[in-house]
Design an enzyme around this catalytic site. Structure first.
Site, PDB file in Angstrom:
ATOM      1  CE  LYS A  32      -1.777   1.663   3.949  1.00 21.66           C
ATOM      2  NZ  LYS A  32      -1.578   3.087   4.221  1.00 21.66           N
ATOM      3  CG  ASN A  33       2.454   2.833   3.579  1.00 21.63           C
ATOM      4  OD1 ASN A  33       1.269   3.110   3.427  1.00 21.63           O
ATOM      5  ND2 ASN A  33       3.021   2.742   4.781  1.00 21.63           N
ATOM      6  CB  CYS A  39      -3.763  11.976  11.427  1.00 17.98           C
ATOM      7  SG  CYS A  39      -3.109  10.349  11.542  1.00 17.98           S
ATOM      8  NE  ARG A  42       0.808  10.451  10.035  1.00 23.29           N
ATOM      9  CZ  ARG A  42       0.473   9.317   9.421  1.00 23.29           C
ATOM     10  NH1 ARG A  42      -0.629   8.703   9.720  1.00 23.29           N
ATOM     11  NH2 ARG A  42       1.265   8.813   8.503  1.00 23.29           N
ATOM     12  CG  ASP A  45       3.114   1.693   9.336  1.00 24.37           C
ATOM     13  OD1 ASP A  45       2.728   2.531  10.174  1.00 24.37           O
ATOM     14  OD2 ASP A  45       3.190   1.940   8.122  1.00 24.37           O
ATOM     15  NE  ARG A  75      -6.894   4.408   5.361  1.00 19.14           N
ATOM     16  CZ  ARG A  75      -5.985   4.563   6.323  1.00 19.14           C
ATOM     17  NH1 ARG A  75      -6.317   4.493   7.570  1.00 19.14           N
ATOM     18  NH2 ARG A  75      -4.736   4.830   6.026  1.00 19.14           N
TER      19      ARG A  75
HETATM   20  C1  UD1 Z   1       4.585   6.998   6.332  1.00 18.39           C
HETATM   21  C2  UD1 Z   1       3.664   5.830   6.146  1.00 18.39           C
HETATM   22  C3  UD1 Z   1       3.089   5.392   7.489  1.00 18.39           C
HETATM   23  C4  UD1 Z   1       4.224   5.113   8.474  1.00 18.39           C
HETATM   24  C5  UD1 Z   1       5.181   6.298   8.546  1.00 18.39           C
HETATM   25  C6  UD1 Z   1       6.406   6.013   9.392  1.00 18.39           C
HETATM   26  C7  UD1 Z   1       2.700   6.140   3.936  1.00 18.39           C
HETATM   27  C8  UD1 Z   1       1.501   6.458   3.128  1.00 18.39           C
HETATM   28  N1  UD1 Z   1       2.580   6.219   5.278  1.00 18.39           N
HETATM   29  O1  UD1 Z   1       3.809   8.066   6.857  1.00 18.39           O
HETATM   30  O2  UD1 Z   1       2.318   4.213   7.283  1.00 18.39           O
HETATM   31  O3  UD1 Z   1       3.666   4.889   9.759  1.00 18.39           O
HETATM   32  O4  UD1 Z   1       5.634   6.637   7.226  1.00 18.39           O
HETATM   33  O5  UD1 Z   1       7.091   4.913   8.908  1.00 18.39           O
HETATM   34  O6  UD1 Z   1       3.734   5.761   3.413  1.00 18.39           O
HETATM   35  N2  UD1 Z   1       6.984  14.671  10.625  1.00 18.39           N
HETATM   36  C9  UD1 Z   1       7.114  16.014  10.865  1.00 18.39           C
HETATM   37  N3  UD1 Z   1       6.966  16.888   9.836  1.00 18.39           N
HETATM   38  C10 UD1 Z   1       6.708  16.459   8.559  1.00 18.39           C
HETATM   39  C11 UD1 Z   1       6.581  15.086   8.307  1.00 18.39           C
HETATM   40  C12 UD1 Z   1       6.721  14.198   9.362  1.00 18.39           C
HETATM   41  O7  UD1 Z   1       7.354  16.413  11.994  1.00 18.39           O
HETATM   42  O8  UD1 Z   1       6.600  17.299   7.662  1.00 18.39           O
HETATM   43  C13 UD1 Z   1       7.128  13.685  11.722  1.00 18.39           C
HETATM   44  C14 UD1 Z   1       5.840  12.905  11.971  1.00 18.39           C
HETATM   45  O9  UD1 Z   1       4.946  13.597  12.813  1.00 18.39           O
HETATM   46  C15 UD1 Z   1       6.376  11.642  12.586  1.00 18.39           C
HETATM   47  C16 UD1 Z   1       7.712  11.440  11.875  1.00 18.39           C
HETATM   48  O10 UD1 Z   1       8.066  12.709  11.327  1.00 18.39           O
HETATM   49  O11 UD1 Z   1       6.617  11.842  13.959  1.00 18.39           O
HETATM   50  C17 UD1 Z   1       7.708  10.409  10.772  1.00 18.39           C
HETATM   51  O12 UD1 Z   1       6.620  10.656   9.891  1.00 18.39           O
HETATM   52  P1  UD1 Z   1       6.695  10.294   8.346  1.00 18.39           P
HETATM   53  O13 UD1 Z   1       7.838   9.369   8.102  1.00 18.39           O
HETATM   54  O14 UD1 Z   1       6.639  11.543   7.546  1.00 18.39           O
HETATM   55  O15 UD1 Z   1       5.337   9.509   8.127  1.00 18.39           O
HETATM   56  P2  UD1 Z   1       4.394   9.541   6.851  1.00 18.39           P
HETATM   57  O16 UD1 Z   1       5.192   9.734   5.608  1.00 18.39           O
HETATM   58  O17 UD1 Z   1       3.249  10.449   7.109  1.00 18.39           O
END
Ligand code: UD1
Length: 426
Positions: free
Chosen positions: A22-23, A123, A128, A313, A405
């Site tokens: 999925k991701n 979320c 996030r 995850d 999902r």
């Molecule tokens: C992706 C995955 C999700 C997984 C996560 C961590 C997808 C669609 N989703 O989510 O299933 O749980 O990686 O492996 O691929 N952060 C910030 N600012 C930002 C972005 C992130 O502070 O702009 C923080 C987040 O709050 C979190 C951490 O960074 O604490 C990691 O998040 P991130 O790796 O970005 O997760 P996603 O890409 O949203």
């Protein structure tokens, strides 16, 4: 609303086919925006999130056609053609349902010189934010404006110059957005402390197949030489390491033995190590993994971390398994601040889990009992299914749309290996 009813206590035995990830799919789909030629993705999982993303792409004027839709097929083939993009706006209504919509920001900006995406908002597993996505695009020369709940990214003179950005925190999504923006930039860009998840490698491999020039694939330091245009490609989505890990936990908690057909062990080292530490026998076999457990599980101490660490995850599913270990396990969630929604529900099934901030202590119990439960996110819902498979009596998991999902035909796959599971309307 549908629910799933499980009569626990059946040992799982047989073969479960692993679906496309999925991701990975959610970051490969927006790559169609980067070219006016057709892009074909094979092994796309049949999931509500993929349907949602298809809908979003259609809204931009991207045509999509699907093959392999026979009901008995797992996976589908989708061809996307962004010959002419008619809108560069991702509206609130679609983004709020699917956070991954933010992943159109980078490629749309790269192709059109401008992109407007609704802010995803809160979320279930924490705040996030998307600040790192925006900072990386700014570092590449884009101007970012925030107004009325939307983020607008604009490239000067229609094209991003490119630049360098060092992530203060590893972010999967921000790395993906930055990569998709940089491939069509006028100059060279570099990313430091970039995410190294296998899904990022999958994204890089597709981009390279489309003509992108990327160095350092699979490392935290990526150098992207922008090219003037990308061409179409046909690409197979990688196997879902989280789905495979989830079914490994499901088999193990029942003391069963399953083959996960198509699982790729090299993407799952931390999960496989955790399972082995818990006393589960894991063997790499031809084109998959064989998982066997004898009913005796050991406690484990583990923290989630960016790849190659133990995936956030997989935290909820491993926790469900450890509820049946002989002793106390300690799990620490370092990625998301609010990812223990499954704990009170597991406790309602007879588990004994205490949380203190980001740490959960899972005291193993000799048995779990069925209950009516529900969870507010995808992996938390799966942890309740895993617990239900081992629980005495009947478990009803509500809010099935979370599972839809992320798990392609969950009840069918579990039934294939002998679980007593059925989906019913509420
Ligand atoms: C992706 C995955 C999700 C997984 C996560 C961590 C997808 C669609 N989703 O989510 O299933 O749980 O990686 O492996 O691929 N952060 C910030 N600012 C930002 C972005 C992130 O502070 O702009 C923080 C987040 O709050 C979190 C951490 O960074 O604490 C990691 O998040 P991130 O790796 O970005 O997760 P996603 O890409 O949203």
């Amino acid at each position: 609303m549908d629910k799933i009813i499980i009569h626990g206590g059946k040992k799982l035995s047989g073969t479960i086919p692993v679906s496309g990830a999925k991701n990975a799919a959610l970051t490969l789909l927006p790559c169609a925006l980067l070219t006016d030629e057709p892009m074909t993705l094979r092994n796309l999982p049949r999931l509500a999130d993929i349907d949602g993303f298809q809908h979003l792409m259609n809204q931009f004027g991207v045509s999509t056609t699907i093959a392999g839709s026979r009901p008995e097929d797992f996976g589908r083939v989708m061809t996307l053609e962004a010959t002419r993009i008619t809108s560069n706006v991702a509206p609130y209504d679609l983004v709020r349902k699917m956070r991954a919509s933010i992943l159109v920001l980078g490629p749309m900006l790269a192709r059109m010189g401008e992109a407007t995406v609704s802010l995803p908002g809160g979320c279930a597993i924490g705040n996030r934010p998307i600040d790192l996505h925006l900072k990386a695009l700014e570092a590449f020369g884009a101007t970012i404006e925030l107004a009325a709940g939307y983020v607008r990214a604009i490239a000067p003179d229609g094209g991003i110059p490119g630049g360098s950005y060092s992530f203060p925190v590893v972010s999967v999504g921000a790395t993906e957005n930055a990569l998709m923006a940089a491939v069509l930039a006028r100059g060279t860009s570099s990313l430091h402390n970039a995410a190294r998840e296998p899904e990022i490698v999958d994204l890089c491999n597709l981009l390279v197949a489309m003509g992108a020039e990327i160095e350092g694939i699979g490392t935290g330091d990526l150098v992207i030489h922008g090219v003037p245009r990308l061409h179409g490609a046909t690409y197979r989505v990688m196997p879902d390491r989280i789905e495979a890990g989830s079914y490994a936990c499901a088999a193990a908690i029942t003391g069963g033995e399953v083959t996960l057909a198509g699982a790729r062990a090299e993407d799952m080292a931390a999960t496989l190590q955790a399972l082995r530490d818990a006393g589960v026998h894991v063997e790499v076999v031809k084109d998959g993994l064989h998982v066997a457990a004898n009913g005796k599980l050991r406690p484990v101490t583990i923290s989630t971390a960016p790849y190659p660490g133990f995936a956030t995850d997989m935290q909820a599913q491993l926790m469900a398994l450890l509820c049946r270990a002989e002793g106390s396990s300690v799990l620490t969630e370092t990625i998301f601040e609010n990812r223990y929604m499954h704990v009170p529900e597991l406790n309602r099934m007879g588990a004994h889990i205490e949380t203190k901030g980001r740490t959960a202590i899972v005291h193993g119990v000799p048995k779990l009992t069925g209950a009516e439960v529900m969870a507010t996110d995808l992996r938390a819902s799966m942890s309740l299914v895993i617990a239900g498979l081992a629980a005495e009596g009947e478990t009803q998991v509500h809010r099935l749309y979370h599972l839809d999902r992320g798990y392609e035909r969950l009840e069918e796959k579990l039934s294939l290996v002998g679980a007593d599971v059925e989906r019913v309307g509420d």
